[in-house]
Design an enzyme around this catalytic site. Structure first.
Site, PDB file in Angstrom:
ATOM      1  N   LYS A  86       4.158  -0.176  -1.636  1.00 19.43           N
ATOM      2  CA  LYS A  86       3.763  -0.294  -3.095  1.00 19.43           C
ATOM      3  C   LYS A  86       2.275  -0.863  -3.030  1.00 19.43           C
ATOM      4  O   LYS A  86       1.960  -1.796  -2.588  1.00 19.43           O
ATOM      5  CB  LYS A  86       4.619  -1.222  -3.745  1.00 19.43           C
ATOM      6  CG  LYS A  86       5.271  -0.812  -4.946  1.00 19.43           C
ATOM      7  CD  LYS A  86       6.416  -1.698  -5.340  1.00 19.43           C
ATOM      8  CE  LYS A  86       6.806  -1.878  -6.852  1.00 19.43           C
ATOM      9  NZ  LYS A  86       7.851  -2.948  -6.897  1.00 19.43           N
TER      10      LYS A  86
HETATM   11  C1  E4P Z   1       9.210  -2.262 -10.232  1.00 18.12           C
HETATM   12  O1  E4P Z   1       9.673  -1.884  -8.970  1.00 18.12           O
HETATM   13  C2  E4P Z   1       8.980  -3.727 -10.625  1.00 18.12           C
HETATM   14  O2  E4P Z   1       9.505  -4.603  -9.439  1.00 18.12           O
HETATM   15  C3  E4P Z   1       9.898  -4.186 -11.540  1.00 18.12           C
HETATM   16  O3  E4P Z   1      10.654  -3.408 -12.216  1.00 18.12           O
HETATM   17  C4  E4P Z   1       9.242  -5.346 -12.663  1.00 18.12           C
HETATM   18  O4  E4P Z   1      10.075  -5.459 -13.593  1.00 18.12           O
HETATM   19  P1  E4P Z   1       9.820  -6.841 -14.492  1.00 18.12           P
HETATM   20  O5  E4P Z   1       8.973  -6.279 -15.740  1.00 18.12           O
HETATM   21  O6  E4P Z   1      11.191  -7.092 -14.953  1.00 18.12           O
HETATM   22  O7  E4P Z   1       9.243  -7.996 -13.748  1.00 18.12           O
END
Ligand code: E4P
Length: 220
Positions: A86
């Site tokens: 990522k």
């Molecule tokens: C995506 O891969 C992220 O880890 C995640 O969905 C972020 O979500 P949040 O806004 O609840 O932190």
């Protein structure tokens, strides 16, 4: 649509995987930092997750400069064949996506908040784009509309980049993701639980079991 769990919590991952509906996992630095065992090496956590789940497991770099991103991405990609690295949506990040794609390393481009960002990520060769729907909703913008726009753009030009509906806040987001044709929705544990829930299912089951008990029979 694939359903991923958005967590670095091994117990949650094991539990949802046992339910038989889990297609993959997304983690991020905040989710990893939230876990109790802070001493545990990140690569060890990622490997453990990959050994539980048969599917893509996103593991995020923390570097922000091109060469450093490449270095971390190559280390993470070696942990397991199912690792998707990522990388945040930055100029250096997208440059790294292009290099890594040529090496066969799959990248999930994260922190996407606009259709133009998603277009650039696809052009760079991203395997996954992660629009953060809930965080846009939180600031009064329409996160679902962003996913609709990305779907249309990717379909217009036949981009193969998977759209991952991220930052899911509730079960209705998952329905919206499926209606739009997102490829993946990544959900916190509590949202996956909500997907099963309906009060009429609970009430109906209670009624069936109560009526059956009056018969005094067993199925054997
Ligand atoms: C995506 O891969 C992220 O880890 C995640 O969905 C972020 O979500 P949040 O806004 O609840 O932190």
């Amino acid at each position: 649509m694939e359903i991923f769990i958005d967590t670095a919590n091994i117990d949650e991952i094991r539990q949802v995987n046992d339910w038989g509906i889990l297609d993959g996992v997304t983690t991020n630095p905040s989710l990893v930092a939230k876990e109790k065992d802070k001493g545990k090496d990140f690569k060890t956590i990622v490997k453990e997750i990959c050994e539980i789940v048969q599917g893509d497991v996103s593991a995020e770099v923390v570097a922000v400069k091109y060469e450093d991103i490449l270095h971390e991405a190559r280390i993470l990609a070696k942990v397991h064949k199912n690792v998707v690295v990522k990388i945040p949506l930055l100029p250096d990040g997208l440059k790294a996506v292009k290099t890594l794609a040529k090496e066969g390393i799959r990248v999930n481009v994260t922190l996407c908040f606009s259709a133009n960002q998603a277009l650039l990520a696809a052009k760079a060769g991203a395997y996954i784009i992660s629009p953060f729907v809930g965080r846009l909703d939180d600031i009064g913008q329409d996160g679902v509309e962003l996913v609709e726009e990305i779907r249309q753009i990717y379909d217009n030009y036949d981009f193969k980049t998977k759209i991952l509906f991220a930052s899911v806040r509730h079960a209705d987001h998952v329905k919206q993701a499926a209606l739009i044709g997102a490829d993946v929705a990544t959900c916190p544990f509590k949202v996956i639980e909500q997907l099963y829930k309906h009060p009429l299912t609970d009430a109906g089951l209670k009624q069936f079991l109560d009526d059956w008990a009056k018969l005094g029979q067993q199925i054997k």
